[in-house]
Every structure is written in structure tokens, then in C-alpha cells.
Write an enzyme that holds these catalytic residues in place. Sequence first.
Site, short mmCIF file in Angstrom:
data_model
loop_
_atom_site.label_atom_id
_atom_site.label_comp_id
_atom_site.label_asym_id
_atom_site.label_seq_id
_atom_site.Cartn_x
_atom_site.Cartn_y
_atom_site.Cartn_z
N SER A 90 0.85 -1.19 0.00
CA SER A 90 0.00 0.00 0.00
C SER A 90 0.89 1.24 0.00
O SER A 90 1.58 1.51 0.99
CB SER A 90 -0.88 0.00 1.25
N HIS A 118 -1.32 -1.48 -4.24
CA HIS A 118 -2.56 -1.22 -3.51
C HIS A 118 -2.63 0.29 -3.25
O HIS A 118 -1.74 0.86 -2.62
CB HIS A 118 -2.53 -2.00 -2.20
N ASP A 176 -4.68 3.18 -1.51
CA ASP A 176 -5.70 3.49 -0.51
C ASP A 176 -6.24 4.90 -0.74
O ASP A 176 -5.51 5.88 -0.61
CB ASP A 176 -5.08 3.42 0.90
N MET A 179 -8.53 7.67 0.63
CA MET A 179 -9.22 8.12 1.85
C MET A 179 -9.72 9.55 1.62
O MET A 179 -8.96 10.40 1.16
CB MET A 179 -8.25 8.12 3.03
N HIS A 193 -8.46 0.77 -3.34
CA HIS A 193 -9.29 0.52 -2.15
C HIS A 193 -9.96 1.84 -1.77
O HIS A 193 -9.32 2.72 -1.21
CB HIS A 193 -8.37 -0.01 -1.03
N MET A 226 -11.94 4.13 0.38
CA MET A 226 -12.48 4.37 1.73
C MET A 226 -13.11 5.76 1.66
O MET A 226 -12.56 6.75 2.14
CB MET A 226 -11.35 4.30 2.76
N MET A 252 -10.79 -6.53 6.08
CA MET A 252 -9.96 -5.61 6.85
C MET A 252 -9.56 -6.27 8.17
O MET A 252 -10.42 -6.77 8.91
CB MET A 252 -10.72 -4.31 7.16
N GLY A 266 -8.27 3.46 7.84
CA GLY A 266 -8.01 4.88 8.06
C GLY A 266 -6.58 5.21 8.43
O GLY A 266 -6.13 6.32 8.20
N PHE A 267 -5.88 4.24 8.96
CA PHE A 267 -4.50 4.50 9.39
C PHE A 267 -3.63 3.29 9.08
O PHE A 267 -4.08 2.15 9.21
CB PHE A 267 -4.44 4.76 10.90
N GLY A 275 -0.03 1.14 10.02
CA GLY A 275 0.77 0.89 11.22
C GLY A 275 -0.01 0.37 12.41
O GLY A 275 0.51 0.38 13.53
N ASP A 306 -6.10 -6.93 4.63
CA ASP A 306 -5.51 -5.58 4.69
C ASP A 306 -5.46 -5.06 6.13
O ASP A 306 -6.50 -4.90 6.77
CB ASP A 306 -6.38 -4.66 3.82
N GLY A 307 -4.23 -4.80 6.59
CA GLY A 307 -4.06 -4.17 7.90
C GLY A 307 -3.19 -4.98 8.84
O GLY A 307 -3.52 -6.10 9.20
N GLY A 308 -2.04 -4.42 9.17
CA GLY A 308 -1.15 -5.05 10.15
C GLY A 308 -0.49 -6.33 9.68
O GLY A 308 -0.04 -7.14 10.50
N GLY A 355 1.39 -2.45 4.23
CA GLY A 355 1.72 -1.02 4.24
C GLY A 355 3.03 -0.77 4.92
O GLY A 355 4.10 -0.88 4.31
N SER A 356 2.97 -0.48 6.22
CA SER A 356 4.19 -0.10 6.93
C SER A 356 5.24 -1.20 6.94
O SER A 356 6.43 -0.90 6.86
CB SER A 356 3.86 0.36 8.35
C1 DX5 Z 1 -5.93 0.98 6.19
C2 DX5 Z 1 -5.50 0.79 4.75
C3 DX5 Z 1 -4.36 -0.14 4.64
C4 DX5 Z 1 -3.18 0.28 5.42
C5 DX5 Z 1 -2.17 -0.82 5.48
O1 DX5 Z 1 -6.84 1.98 6.24
O2 DX5 Z 1 -6.54 0.28 3.98
O3 DX5 Z 1 -4.08 -0.50 3.30
O4 DX5 Z 1 -2.64 1.48 4.98
O5 DX5 Z 1 -1.15 -0.44 6.30
P1 DX5 Z 1 -0.50 -1.40 7.38
O6 DX5 Z 1 -0.02 -2.61 6.64
O7 DX5 Z 1 0.59 -0.58 7.96
O8 DX5 Z 1 -1.57 -1.75 8.36
ZN ZN Z 2 -6.18 -0.70 1.88
#
Ligand code: DX5
Ligand code: ZN
Length: 221
Positions: free
Chosen positions: A8, A33, A35, A37, A66, A68, A137, A142-143, A145, A175-177, A197-198
Site C-alpha cells: 500500500s 494497492h 488506498d 481516503m 481501495h 475508503m 480488513m 483509516g490508518f 501501522g 488488509d491491515g497489520g 503497508g508499513s
Molecule cells: C488501512 C489501509 C491499509 C493500510 C495498510 O486503512 O486500507 O491498506 O494502509 O497499512 P498497514 O499494513 O501498515 O496496516
Molecule cells: Zn487498503
Amino acid sequence: MKFIVAPSIFSSDFFRLSEEISKVESIKDSWLHIDIMDGNFVPQISFGSAITKTIRKHTDKVIDVHLMVKNLEREIELFSETGANYITFHSEETHFPLRMIKKIKSYGIKAGISINPFTKLDYVDFILPYIDLLLIMSVEPGFSGQKFITETKNKIEKAKFIRRDKGLNFLISVDGGVCEENALQIIEAGADILVMGSYFFKNNFEEIKTFIETLRKKLTK
Ligand code: DX5
Ligand code: ZN
């Protein structure tokens, strides 16, 4: 077991966006990917369709958008002109998911639906035959990390069994963490796509590459 890595770019260094995208390009079986927002469905604002369109000009990778966002119909129209391969929207944002799916597909784009951790899989059950991708998810959107919510694994497994039992073929994306500690379990639970992502952008790239290659070898054994 094959899997796709979908970094992402929201977690990338925007100042060096082209170098960051080159990292994704150097990974086999990877997607981008993106995102989106809107500061409304989620608190932050990320990118819009113009940046996505620009990225398309410089890469052949699958672009996995994606959304959001709140104003879905309008955003789908805007993103239909970006060269995105997949557009995924949130089930929580519309009572007309079939209409959204039809709209996305009318542009020749694959359609995905996403469920937040709080949304039960049953909520999208009837829509599964119509989608190309189910985005589960594993954090509240939204964030970047945030920590992976472990209960998500049951949801991934359940989606895999429903897909098998109903003879469907949507892809399961998580998606996420997602990181080194949980990637294998997530794939074993049934994920086809790991959004990262991170973990992908904030660590040593050579080590990440090695980790992905090692995981792939382990899963082909
Ligand atoms: C969350 C996003 C993710 C996110 C992934 O709102 O949809 O794609 O940025 O980041 P990590 O992998 O750091 O959770
Ligand atoms: Zn995403």
C-alpha cells in the site's frame, strides 16, 4: 500455495514515490494497492484519481484501488478513468452494493467489496457470487501501522470455505497489520493477497524481499 503481495503506497515515502513503486515492481507477483481516503468515511485524506492516473502511466502492475470514501458513485466514475484494474468499495458505505458492482464492471474493471473488522461475513454473503475480490480488513481502516486483529483469521477461513462450498472464485485479500510474524498464518487461513503497508515500506527492503522469497519457497514445498 501462491500469493500476491500488494504494498500500500499510503505507507511509502511520497517524496520518493517513483523509487518506492520500483520496489514493488521488483517483487514477483505483486500488485500496487492504492488506498483512497476522503477525510469523511475515514478521518484522513490520501490520494485521488489524478495521482492514480499518473502512476498508471509509469507501471504495468495491477492497480488495486481501495476506496475508503463516502461518495461512492462519483468516486467510481472518477476512478474508472485511471486505468485501475480492481476497484474495491466498503460494504458499510452503501445499501446498493449490486449497483456499485455493476457500475464498476460496466467500465471493464474488476469489482471488490470490503468488510471492516466489525462487519460480519454474513452481511455480504449474498453478494459473494458477484464479486471478483473480497477485502477483509484486519484493522479498522483509516490508518497504517496498526496491529493485526487476530480474530480476522476465522473470518478468512470462513470466506475460504464459503467460496469452496458455493463453487465461487473471488480472491480473498487481507488488509491491515500484515507483517513477517503473521503472513504465513494469513495465507494458510485462505488469503490470496496480502496488503502490506508499513511492514513493506518502513523496513529494510532487501530483508523484506528475502522474507517474501523464503515464504514463497516454503509454500511451494
Ligand atoms: C488501512 C489501509 C491499509 C493500510 C495498510 O486503512 O486500507 O491498506 O494502509 O497499512 P498497514 O499494513 O501498515 O496496516
Ligand atoms: Zn487498503
